[in-house]
Design an enzyme around this catalytic site. Structure first.
Site: not given
Ligand code: GLC
Length: 530
Positions: A199, A240
């Site tokens: 993310d 790994e």
């Molecule tokens: C990313 C996710 C989103 C979230 C953001 C903060 O962009 O896809 O849904 O709000 O990160 O974690």
């Protein structure tokens, strides 16, 4: 292609757990629901599943505020169930990808609670970005959700949160932060995860001293050079286990984007450029060409994405005359939409996208042709809505529970006897249920099932050759399978005139009916075999 390199051409289905399937009827999707629908996903013809965060979370940002990476939120199930799910999916040929959120944690995470309790100057606070008491926020940065990315603690210190205040940013120059994430990766790889989706992957590292924005200097928190070293260490761990690293990287500069995909860094990253383009052949071709030409030098496969849990659903955005709602931060209320047009284009876009070389992401509900839902204001939960002062509807419209069967609509999350679902399902969604579409050969679900099945026979075919490049309203290309010498042709007609199909090739699939004279109408794609 060796099966260990499955990520090079896989079709990956994004499961937004909270809204996928509700196993216990409490109005919230859960792992029991996913397990019960694994046969549906296997029949759909995808190769892997990506699960949005299922960890313990107060859900201030739909689970992207993680309180504990090693615990599954009781609302979704248990760790044991996640392990079972991963194993059962694998038994059906589906690999599982989990979501890792390294930029921030929840304010309910043990580390942040300890930092607040320990007070200013404590080593606990060094894991985050705390700054001493001052009348004004420590710098002029702007939150990814809009507004000031700084909040105060009770003792007057500021802490940084690039997203909501409930999501304090971690300090990635602290060795403990790096070690912890390396452990979390191992934790999930040990449990059978075949990959992680990372993310906000380009935001973790911050410039020393958190300097103000300066157009003449590198961005203080976006795409920092320090990130590459972090991902090299992650790659060693992933290797790994034979697992794949997939970055969520919103970066307009394609060359800089490709740097994350060098052979010792991430395996792939989401190609948001393609998703950000309007329904226009020149624009889409430009994106395809740019994507392929920047990925080739680093040897990474392209990825193709039409939708996810952050952007306006495909059927809706392609049905709008005005190009709004493509990017994350640009949703609006009340934009006139022609859903019939959007659906026709989304069908054509599905065939176009599935034919491209690389891996493919499918967001739950795309295969049902769901539009963006109008969530009543008093039911909106996404923090982007409140942070925009109520101007931006936020992202809930693409996160409404899937209509599986029965009436499909109402608050029950897709018919059946269940509690009010966490977001209301529009009453007219009965026409989109999976139950209704599965036996209808003309449905979006049937189109996706057929196309994904066919894609298995050519997904790993050779590079793309553009055809009919002199026809501005047609986008066509061919790819040849080394295995059997078959050439697959994809042709999309953007109209307005009907166009002839290539002579001497067999029509295998079309996204809509052909004209009476056998030509391909506007906003229609065809697959042919030669
Ligand atoms: C990313 C996710 C989103 C979230 C953001 C903060 O962009 O896809 O849904 O709000 O990160 O974690």
């Amino acid at each position: 292609m060796p099966s260990t390199e499955w990520w090079r051409s896989a079709a990956i289905y994004q499961v937004y757990v909270r809204s996928f399937a509700d196993g216990n009827g409490d109005g919230t999707g859960d792992l029991a629901g996913v397990r019960s629908r694994l046969p549906y996903l296997a029949d759909l013809g995808v190769d892997a599943l990506w699960f949005t965060p299922w960890y313990l979370s107060p859900l201030a940002d739909g689970g992207y505020d993680v309180a504990d990476y090693r615990t599954v939120d009781p609302a979704f199930g248990s760790l044991r169930e996640a392990e079972l799910l991963i194993a059962e999916a694998r038994g059906l040929g589906l690999r599982c990808i989990v979501d890792i959120v390294p930029n921030h944690v929840s304010d309910q995470h043990e580390w942040f609670k300890a930092a607040l309790a320990a007070g200013p100057g404590s080593p606990e606070r060094e894991l985050f970005h705390f700054r001493p008491h001052s009348p004004e926020p420590p710098n002029d940065w702007v939150s990814e959700f809009g507004g000031v990315p700084w909040s105060r603690t009770d003792d007057g210190e500021w802490y940084l949160h690039l997203f909501a205040p409930e999501q304090p940013d971690l300090n990635w120059s602290h060795p403990k932060v790096r070690r912890e994430h390396e452990d979390v990766l191992r934790f999930w790889f040990e449990r059978g995860a075949a990959g992680v989706r990372i993310d906000s992957a380009a935001l973790l590292a911050k410039a020393d001293g958190l300097p103000p924005m300066d157009p003449d200097r590198p961005h203080p928190f976006h795409d920092r050079p320090e990130l590459h070293d972090i991902y090299r260490s992650w790659r060693r761990i992933a290797d790994e286990y034979g697992a794949a690293l997939i970055g969520e990287i919103w970066l307009p500069d394609a060359e800089r984007f490709a740097r994350y995909l060098r052979p010792d860094e991430l395996h792939t990253a989401f190609n948001f450029d393609f998703l950000s383009r309007p329904w226009d052949p020149a624009q889409l071709w430009e994106s395809i060409d740019l994507t392929l030409s920047t990925h080739a030098p680093v040897g990474a496969p392209a990825t193709w994405v039409l939708a996810n849990h952050d952007v306006t659903r495909t059927v809706t955005r392609y049905g709008r005359a005005e190009d709004t709602g493509f990017a994350f931060e640009r949703k609006r209320f009340g934009v006139p939409t022609d859903l019939e047009l959007g659906t026709r284009r989304a069908r054509a876009a599905a065939l176009l996208t599935l034919a491209l070389p690389g891996s493919l992401y499918l967001y739950q509900g795309e295969e049902l042709g769901l539009p963006e839902a109008d969530v009543p204001r008093d039911r909106i939960q996404d923090p982007m809505h409140a942070r925009s002062g109520g101007v931006d509807p936020g992202r809930d419209g693409c996160r409404v529970p899937l209509p599986w069967d029965g009436g499909g609509g109402g608050d029950g999350g897709g018919g059946g006897a269940s509690a009010r679902s966490w977001l209301p399902v529009p009453p007219d969604w009965s026409r989109y249920t999976a139950e209704r579409q599965v036996h209808d050969p003309g449905s979006m679900l049937s189109l996706y099932r057929t196309a994904l099945r066919l894609r298995r026979s050519f997904g790993d075919a050779g590079p793309l050759r553009r055809l009919r490049a002199d026809e501005p309203r047609v986008l066509s290309f061919a790819r040849t399978c080394e295995r059997d010498g078959t050439t697959w042709i994809c042709l999309t007609n953007f109209g307005p005139d009907d166009t002839a199909l290539p002579v001497g090739a067999e029509l295998v699939l079309a996204s809509g009916p052909l004209a009476p004279d056998g030509r391909l109408p506007q906003d229609t794609s065809a697959w042919l075999r030669a």
